[in-house]
Write a protein that holds these residues in place. Sequence first.
Motif, PDB file in Angstrom:
ATOM      1  N   GLU A  54       0.789  -1.164  -0.016  1.00 17.36           N
ATOM      2  CA  GLU A  54      -0.086   0.008   0.026  1.00 17.36           C
ATOM      3  C   GLU A  54       0.736   1.278   0.055  1.00 17.36           C
ATOM      4  N   ARG A  55       1.810   1.428   0.741  1.00 17.45           N
ATOM      5  CA  ARG A  55       2.815   2.369   0.954  1.00 17.45           C
ATOM      6  C   ARG A  55       3.701   2.502  -0.238  1.00 17.45           C
ATOM      7  N   ARG A  56       4.062   1.518  -0.796  1.00 16.52           N
ATOM      8  CA  ARG A  56       5.087   1.559  -1.989  1.00 16.52           C
ATOM      9  C   ARG A  56       4.472   1.479  -3.499  1.00 16.52           C
ATOM     10  N   GLY A  57       3.274   1.032  -3.235  1.00 15.92           N
ATOM     11  CA  GLY A  57       2.555   0.846  -4.605  1.00 15.92           C
ATOM     12  C   GLY A  57       2.926  -0.623  -5.456  1.00 15.92           C
ATOM     13  N   GLY A  58       3.486  -1.560  -4.379  1.00 15.72           N
ATOM     14  CA  GLY A  58       3.939  -2.697  -4.867  1.00 15.72           C
ATOM     15  C   GLY A  58       5.275  -2.661  -4.299  1.00 15.72           C
ATOM     16  N   GLY A  59       5.986  -3.728  -4.824  1.00 15.11           N
ATOM     17  CA  GLY A  59       7.387  -3.868  -4.339  1.00 15.11           C
ATOM     18  C   GLY A  59       7.696  -4.671  -3.016  1.00 15.11           C
ATOM     19  N   ALA A  60       6.748  -5.606  -2.679  1.00 13.93           N
ATOM     20  CA  ALA A  60       6.890  -6.341  -1.273  1.00 13.93           C
ATOM     21  C   ALA A  60       6.239  -7.770  -1.918  1.00 13.93           C
ATOM     22  N   ALA A  61       6.992  -8.702  -1.306  1.00 18.59           N
ATOM     23  CA  ALA A  61       6.468 -10.383  -1.471  1.00 18.59           C
ATOM     24  C   ALA A  61       6.610 -10.896  -0.187  1.00 18.59           C
ATOM     25  N   ALA A  62       5.732 -11.949   0.089  1.00 17.06           N
ATOM     26  CA  ALA A  62       5.827 -12.853   0.930  1.00 17.06           C
ATOM     27  C   ALA A  62       6.360 -14.122   0.648  1.00 17.06           C
ATOM     28  N   ILE A 129       8.353 -14.798  -6.992  1.00 14.99           N
ATOM     29  CA  ILE A 129       9.015 -13.332  -6.577  1.00 14.99           C
ATOM     30  C   ILE A 129       9.477 -12.622  -7.637  1.00 14.99           C
ATOM     31  N   GLN A 130       8.637 -11.540  -8.002  1.00 11.97           N
ATOM     32  CA  GLN A 130       9.112 -10.674  -9.057  1.00 11.97           C
ATOM     33  C   GLN A 130      10.425  -9.837  -9.065  1.00 11.97           C
ATOM     34  N   PRO A 131      10.978  -9.569 -10.064  1.00 12.48           N
ATOM     35  CA  PRO A 131      12.012  -8.660 -10.000  1.00 12.48           C
ATOM     36  C   PRO A 131      11.693  -7.201  -9.203  1.00 12.48           C
ATOM     37  N   ALA A 132      10.533  -6.862  -9.164  1.00 12.49           N
ATOM     38  CA  ALA A 132       9.954  -5.585  -8.599  1.00 12.49           C
ATOM     39  C   ALA A 132       9.991  -5.722  -7.105  1.00 12.49           C
ATOM     40  N   ALA A 133      10.032  -6.903  -6.545  1.00  8.93           N
ATOM     41  CA  ALA A 133       9.945  -7.185  -4.963  1.00  8.93           C
ATOM     42  C   ALA A 133      11.372  -6.800  -4.449  1.00  8.93           C
ATOM     43  N   ARG A 134      11.354  -5.272  -4.002  1.00 11.50           N
ATOM     44  CA  ARG A 134      12.651  -4.920  -3.203  1.00 11.50           C
ATOM     45  C   ARG A 134      12.527  -5.482  -1.942  1.00 11.50           C
ATOM     46  N   ILE A 135      11.484  -5.891  -1.484  1.00 12.06           N
ATOM     47  CA  ILE A 135      11.291  -6.198   0.109  1.00 12.06           C
ATOM     48  C   ILE A 135      10.775  -7.643   0.068  1.00 12.06           C
ATOM     49  N   VAL A 136      11.236  -8.859   0.584  1.00 14.51           N
ATOM     50  CA  VAL A 136      10.920 -10.059   0.756  1.00 14.51           C
ATOM     51  C   VAL A 136      10.731 -10.346   2.351  1.00 14.51           C
TER      52      VAL A 136
END
Length: 225
Positions: A54-62, A129-136
Amino acid sequence: MAPDAPPALAVAALAARVEAAAAERDGRFLLGIAGSPGGGKTTLAAAVVAALNERRGGGAAALPMDGFHLANASLDRLDRRERKGALDTFDGWGFLALLRRVREETDHTVYAPSFRREVDEGVAGEIAIQPAARIVVVEGNYLLVEDEPWGRVRGALDEVWFCETPSAEREARLIDRHTRGGRTPEAAAAWAREVDGVNAVMIEATRSRADLIVSGTTGEVLVGD
């Protein structure tokens, strides 16, 4: 009964904390959330990932550790099926190798296994885990265990939290989970105490290796900066 997500304000504070820590490091940031069975770590991880997105508009994955359960056929062959969930019923080396891939392979999608409770088996390649996932956000029981190869997992993660929930609440959740999974109430209670409970003794002893101890119900930081 699945645990409710911690309050939104507490989760938002945790997400902001992760963002600040990630900003101090180059490359992908791997946060671990450890805890005992029924402690709410999966729910907490999902809530933090949702808040980050929500904060980043994407970019995190579990990324759950549960996909590395050994197959039931393997557990039968090893005579470990009745202890499924114990440390030696997971592919620790495979999990460690995946963490290293997630860290290093940021120019393409990395696929990871999930675990489906309805079939009680892992499902290969279901998590992307997409390349855009800066935080996992990696979650699992044994992230802080020192036995090989698990002792190397801590070093593969940038930060690890321990999700803490009172034992009575954890046990109630586990009995409900196992009952919904098809066990009788008596068998569910026995598994929660004699299998999950034994595993929890080992897991709870690892909490001192965590960077933070976070409440699995309120999301508050109980111990740590």
